[in-house]
Design an enzyme around this catalytic site. Sequence first.
Site, PDB file in Angstrom:
ATOM      1  N   SER A 206       0.729  -1.169  -0.155  1.00 19.34           N
ATOM      2  CA  SER A 206      -0.363  -0.151   0.225  1.00 19.34           C
ATOM      3  C   SER A 206       1.339   1.341  -0.432  1.00 19.34           C
ATOM      4  O   SER A 206       2.283   1.063  -0.646  1.00 19.34           O
ATOM      5  CB  SER A 206      -0.623  -0.225   1.196  1.00 19.34           C
ATOM      6  OG  SER A 206      -2.013   0.684   1.444  1.00 19.34           O
ATOM      7  N   LEU A 207       0.562   2.508   0.029  1.00 20.16           N
ATOM      8  CA  LEU A 207       0.976   3.633  -0.244  1.00 20.16           C
ATOM      9  C   LEU A 207       0.943   4.462   1.541  1.00 20.16           C
ATOM     10  O   LEU A 207      -0.266   4.217   1.987  1.00 20.16           O
ATOM     11  CB  LEU A 207       0.801   4.752  -0.713  1.00 20.16           C
ATOM     12  CG  LEU A 207       1.198   3.782  -2.228  1.00 20.16           C
ATOM     13  CD1 LEU A 207       0.253   4.881  -3.440  1.00 20.16           C
ATOM     14  CD2 LEU A 207       2.753   3.937  -2.665  1.00 20.16           C
TER      15      LEU A 207
ATOM     16  N   LYS B 199      -2.538   9.538  -8.698  1.00 15.36           N
ATOM     17  CA  LYS B 199      -2.850   8.416  -8.451  1.00 15.36           C
ATOM     18  C   LYS B 199      -4.568   7.959  -8.461  1.00 15.36           C
ATOM     19  O   LYS B 199      -5.620   8.717  -8.279  1.00 15.36           O
ATOM     20  CB  LYS B 199      -3.541   9.104  -6.582  1.00 15.36           C
ATOM     21  CG  LYS B 199      -3.618   7.325  -5.563  1.00 15.36           C
ATOM     22  CD  LYS B 199      -3.793   8.648  -4.148  1.00 15.36           C
ATOM     23  CE  LYS B 199      -3.948   7.175  -3.635  1.00 15.36           C
ATOM     24  NZ  LYS B 199      -5.090   5.909  -3.874  1.00 15.36           N
TER      25      LYS B 199
ATOM     26  N   LYS C 218      -2.905  13.276  -1.184  1.00 12.87           N
ATOM     27  CA  LYS C 218      -4.857  12.354  -0.957  1.00 12.87           C
ATOM     28  C   LYS C 218      -4.778  14.278  -1.195  1.00 12.87           C
ATOM     29  O   LYS C 218      -5.178  15.249   0.034  1.00 12.87           O
ATOM     30  CB  LYS C 218      -4.865  12.060  -0.507  1.00 12.87           C
ATOM     31  CG  LYS C 218      -4.926  10.259   0.146  1.00 12.87           C
ATOM     32  CD  LYS C 218      -5.723   9.739  -0.229  1.00 12.87           C
ATOM     33  CE  LYS C 218      -5.758   8.431  -0.018  1.00 12.87           C
ATOM     34  NZ  LYS C 218      -7.019   8.195  -0.017  1.00 12.87           N
TER      35      LYS C 218
HETATM   36  S1  IVH Z   1       1.881   2.835  -6.651  1.00 14.45           S
HETATM   37  C1  IVH Z   1       4.751  -0.063  -3.917  1.00 14.45           C
HETATM   38  N1  IVH Z   1       0.931   4.100  -8.504  1.00 14.45           N
HETATM   39  O1  IVH Z   1      -3.017   4.053  -4.435  1.00 14.45           O
HETATM   40  C2  IVH Z   1       3.208   0.781  -4.792  1.00 14.45           C
HETATM   41  N2  IVH Z   1      -0.634   3.357  -6.667  1.00 14.45           N
HETATM   42  O2  IVH Z   1      -3.312   4.292  -1.764  1.00 14.45           O
HETATM   43  C3  IVH Z   1       2.526   0.796  -4.799  1.00 14.45           C
HETATM   44  N3  IVH Z   1      -2.461   4.124  -6.979  1.00 14.45           N
HETATM   45  O3  IVH Z   1      -2.547   0.180  -4.020  1.00 14.45           O
HETATM   46  C4  IVH Z   1       1.445   1.466  -5.174  1.00 14.45           C
HETATM   47  N4  IVH Z   1      -3.046   5.437  -8.495  1.00 14.45           N
HETATM   48  O4  IVH Z   1      -4.373   0.967  -5.396  1.00 14.45           O
HETATM   49  C5  IVH Z   1       0.205   3.583  -7.267  1.00 14.45           C
HETATM   50  N5  IVH Z   1       0.497   6.138  -9.995  1.00 14.45           N
HETATM   51  C6  IVH Z   1       0.035   4.926  -8.903  1.00 14.45           C
HETATM   52  C7  IVH Z   1      -1.484   4.145  -8.336  1.00 14.45           C
HETATM   53  C8  IVH Z   1      -1.327   3.495  -6.944  1.00 14.45           C
HETATM   54  C9  IVH Z   1      -3.153   4.684  -7.834  1.00 14.45           C
HETATM   55  C10 IVH Z   1      -3.806   3.434  -5.559  1.00 14.45           C
HETATM   56  C11 IVH Z   1      -2.842   2.048  -5.369  1.00 14.45           C
HETATM   57  C12 IVH Z   1      -2.798   1.732  -4.539  1.00 14.45           C
HETATM   58  C13 IVH Z   1      -3.123   2.697  -3.091  1.00 14.45           C
HETATM   59  C14 IVH Z   1      -2.275   3.401  -2.631  1.00 14.45           C
END
Ligand code: IVH
Length: 694
Positions: free
Chosen positions: A98-99, A135, A333
């Site tokens: 997750s982030l 995002k 966010k």
């Molecule tokens: S990177 C290890 N890049 O946001 C990094 N996530 O809140 C993995 N998401 O689980 C995620 N846009 O479902 C990444 N450009 C983006 C994203 C993104 C949407 C979602 C994703 C992640 C969640 C985390």
Amino acid sequence: MATKNTPKKIKKPTQKSPAKAADRVAELRAQVSYHNERYHTDDSPEIPDIEYDMLVRELEGLEAEYPQLVTADSPTQQVGNVGSVAFAPVEHELKMMSLDNAFNRQELDGWASRIAKGLDLDDAAAPVGYVCELKIDGVACSLRYENGVLVQAATRGNGSVGEDITANVRGIDVIPEKLKGKPPKVVEVRGEIYLPIDTFNALNDAQEAAGLARYANPRNTAAGSLRQKDPRVTASRGLAFWSYQLGVVEGGPVLDGHNAALDWLAKLGMPVNPERRRVDTIDDVVDFTDHWLEQRHDLAYEIDGAVVKVDGLQRQQALGSTAKAPRWAIAYKFPPEERTTTLLDIQVSIGRTGKATPFAVLEPVFVGGSTVQMATLHNDDQVRLKDVHPGDTVIVRKAGDVIPEVLRPVLAERPKRLKKWKFPTDCPACAKPLVRPEGEAHTFCVNPACPAQQQGKIEHFTSRGGMDIEGMGESRVALFIEQGFVSDVGDIYTVDWGEVAALEGFGQTSIDNLRSAIEASKDRPLSNLLVGLGIRHLGPAGAGLLAQNFGHIDAVAAASAEEMAAVDGVGPTIAASVAEYFSRPEAAELVEKFRAAGVNLVGPEQSSAPQVLAGMSIVVSGSLDGYTRDGAAEAITSRGGKNPGSVSKKTTALVVGAEPGASKVTKAEAAGVPIIDEAAFEALLADGSLPEAT
Ligand code: IVH
């Protein structure tokens, strides 16, 4: 939206007594778990993301302050949802992380400082090399390609174990079955499946036309679409995908950073979002986030922020990860857009079921990408809970960024002696008393002759999902009711056109057009007629099954709820509702009006084909000469067979036409499922026989 679980105010996690902290931690865990379930399992969140994030924040804060309170099952220790039972589990070889979130500039700067420290740089403003991305607000998915062929798609699940959604993902057009160029032995492409806003709106228009509830927002609709048992339903939803991260890679080129990885994915033919930007410093990052905070509504899909990643692979490795999220990335966010405006009035509208719904009439205000001048207030309790009075300045936003919502009044700006709003005692359309049944949240007009109800019912009947009568829109329906030409949907077929011709604004051409549209509607399938009646819970799928299985409206009307529920695909709720509808005298009167007018009351020809495929499951892949995709499906199901979208051990045969899906063929071979051509398919349809194995 607001429930008793909705936090009224976010408490600051400071200096609580340990006992009080433990209580609050328990309370927060229960709330976070509850909302996790609503979000991940039901696809139906009850609180805005920001409120959920704040609950998690408070819980994390308290756990940091009182580490003795941390338990392994705390939601802070898990990633995402626990998964539902419907799909096979998939273990992620490389965890889907997750982030961590930043909610403002200060928090973003805090992250940049930690990066600088972790990399032994002089200060937070030093050039690090970041990739800024949007995002995307959708559902995370990992796609596994082996030797360039898509072999598996999985959801994130809890990060370690997700769900196998391969069959459904194959129906997403932008996800290639095969990679281009020089694909490696294995590559896992991680990204977000999302529903474009236009597609979402079109889906909701169709829902509305069919008299079904609107979907709340694109993200949850995307999640719900992916969870369909029938891959054809998923395929029909128009989902899309952006790739944003590599998972396991075997045999790929040497890449020095994330930006290069995304370039490589694009070369392989994966959809990579074009709005990414490679920048040097955190100030450049802020330019990017500021830009998209302003422009977010110009995109064809929803975003809920930006994701910032340290570009260099070595730098990423040096920074490492926590159990839940990489230290080298952060989600910035965006706050939901909110605006203030004046609540001019609260009015009540009467729907086709008689439901009286209060709604806010607003001074038009531009919020979340469009102008809002009305917003539902749902029911009397909601109006009271929100404490809004006509004349108030109110805060408005788009719930899930789509549906306008009045949040609350700005009390400091409330004019003195502003009167509370009272739910009207009488129906605004027919002046008969409104009724709020004991224990119900909603109030109803129970007068069946109420013109507002009739208006709603007739509009629904003539809509595209119903009898599709072009030219019979809102204003004409209103006029015909007002003139006394129609008072229920059956009257449409006995309109006195001489009287219509006498009305102002009706030329002979428009009369002719309307008459022929009404005439043409008499031949619509029985399922459209059933949908057009606006029976609660009955949508096109259920109506189709009833029409097919009972063959005539009289048989549907005479069937008991049990008999209807015995039809595969018709649940007890639909069955009970249809039976209740046809028990009403007015339903019988309507059927007689339709019969007298010559409206089609007969279902599709009961399949005369012998049920030679009963118990068989036939998958079709590639294009056949003699059948369209739907035609082949129809040929199979009308003979009692099943036609799923993917091959499994239970598949009886895989029919291959030109350019079949490689993975279906591979799977069939692996599972020992017979693979047959179109000629053998014909033979199968004729007598249920398969060619002898050679
Ligand atoms: S990177 C290890 N890049 O946001 C990094 N996530 O809140 C993995 N998401 O689980 C995620 N846009 O479902 C990444 N450009 C983006 C994203 C993104 C949407 C979602 C994703 C992640 C969640 C985390």
